[in-house]
Design a protein around this motif. Structure first.
Motif, mmCIF file in Angstrom:
data_model
loop_
_atom_site.group_PDB
_atom_site.id
_atom_site.type_symbol
_atom_site.label_atom_id
_atom_site.label_comp_id
_atom_site.label_asym_id
_atom_site.label_seq_id
_atom_site.Cartn_x
_atom_site.Cartn_y
_atom_site.Cartn_z
ATOM 1 N N TYR A 1 0.834 -1.191 0.000
ATOM 2 C CA TYR A 1 0.000 0.000 0.000
ATOM 3 C C TYR A 1 0.874 1.247 0.000
ATOM 4 O O TYR A 1 1.999 1.221 0.477
ATOM 5 N N PRO A 2 0.343 2.362 -0.507
ATOM 6 C CA PRO A 2 1.124 3.606 -0.481
ATOM 7 C C PRO A 2 1.407 4.050 0.954
ATOM 8 O O PRO A 2 0.586 3.862 1.852
ATOM 9 N N LYS B 1 -2.106 1.011 4.780
ATOM 10 C CA LYS B 1 -0.752 0.773 5.290
ATOM 11 C C LYS B 1 -0.718 0.880 6.811
ATOM 12 O O LYS B 1 -0.150 0.022 7.496
ATOM 13 N N ILE B 2 -1.344 1.923 7.344
ATOM 14 C CA ILE B 2 -1.384 2.126 8.796
ATOM 15 C C ILE B 2 -2.156 1.002 9.472
ATOM 16 O O ILE B 2 -1.697 0.413 10.455
ATOM 17 N N ASN B 3 -3.320 0.676 8.931
ATOM 18 C CA ASN B 3 -4.162 -0.353 9.549
ATOM 19 C C ASN B 3 -3.538 -1.738 9.453
ATOM 20 O O ASN B 3 -3.698 -2.563 10.361
ATOM 21 N N SER B 4 -2.798 -2.008 8.382
ATOM 22 C CA SER B 4 -2.096 -3.291 8.271
ATOM 23 C C SER B 4 -1.034 -3.399 9.363
ATOM 24 O O SER B 4 -0.855 -4.458 9.967
ATOM 25 N N GLU C 1 -11.945 -4.787 7.971
ATOM 26 C CA GLU C 1 -12.017 -3.787 6.908
ATOM 27 C C GLU C 1 -10.898 -2.767 7.109
ATOM 28 O O GLU C 1 -10.996 -1.877 7.950
ATOM 29 N N ILE C 2 -9.830 -2.881 6.344
ATOM 30 C CA ILE C 2 -8.650 -2.041 6.561
ATOM 31 C C ILE C 2 -8.743 -0.686 5.878
ATOM 32 O O ILE C 2 -7.827 0.113 5.981
ATOM 33 N N THR C 3 -9.851 -0.399 5.214
ATOM 34 C CA THR C 3 -9.991 0.896 4.546
ATOM 35 C C THR C 3 -10.550 1.965 5.477
ATOM 36 O O THR C 3 -10.598 3.128 5.093
#
Length: 87
Positions: free
Chosen positions: A35-36, A42-45, A66-68
């Motif tokens: 992810y960018p 990226k943060i949630n991952s 839901e990582i979005t």
């Protein structure tokens, strides 16, 4: 009993090839999406990976969250609120 030079060379080469075969045949990790930098994904991952390692109730984490979502909402979605610690 000493091993003659030619037999010793064959033994060393065979051992080296066998060793390389075992090293090369290990299971690789599945590729993670890239992810960018700075995106919610990226943060949630990173948050999810960290919680899977350090969180006491890691077995209660959802398998496919839901990582979005916004990072704060995502974090609250992951937390497990335990009110009865006796169980």
């Amino acid at each position: 009993m000493a091993i003659p030079g030619k037999k010793f060379s064959i033994f060393c080469i065979s051992w080296l090839l066998l060793s390389l075969q075992f090293i090369a045949c290990r299971k690789s990790d599945p590729e993670k999406p890239d992810y960018p930098a700075g995106s919610n994904e990226k943060i949630n991952s990173w948050v999810l990976d960290s919680m899977r390692v350090y969180y006491y109730w890691q077995n209660s984490l959802p398998s496919n969250p839901e990582i979005t979502k916004a990072p704060l909402d995502f974090f609250h979605q992951l937390k497990v609120l335990k009110t009865d610690f006796r169980n």
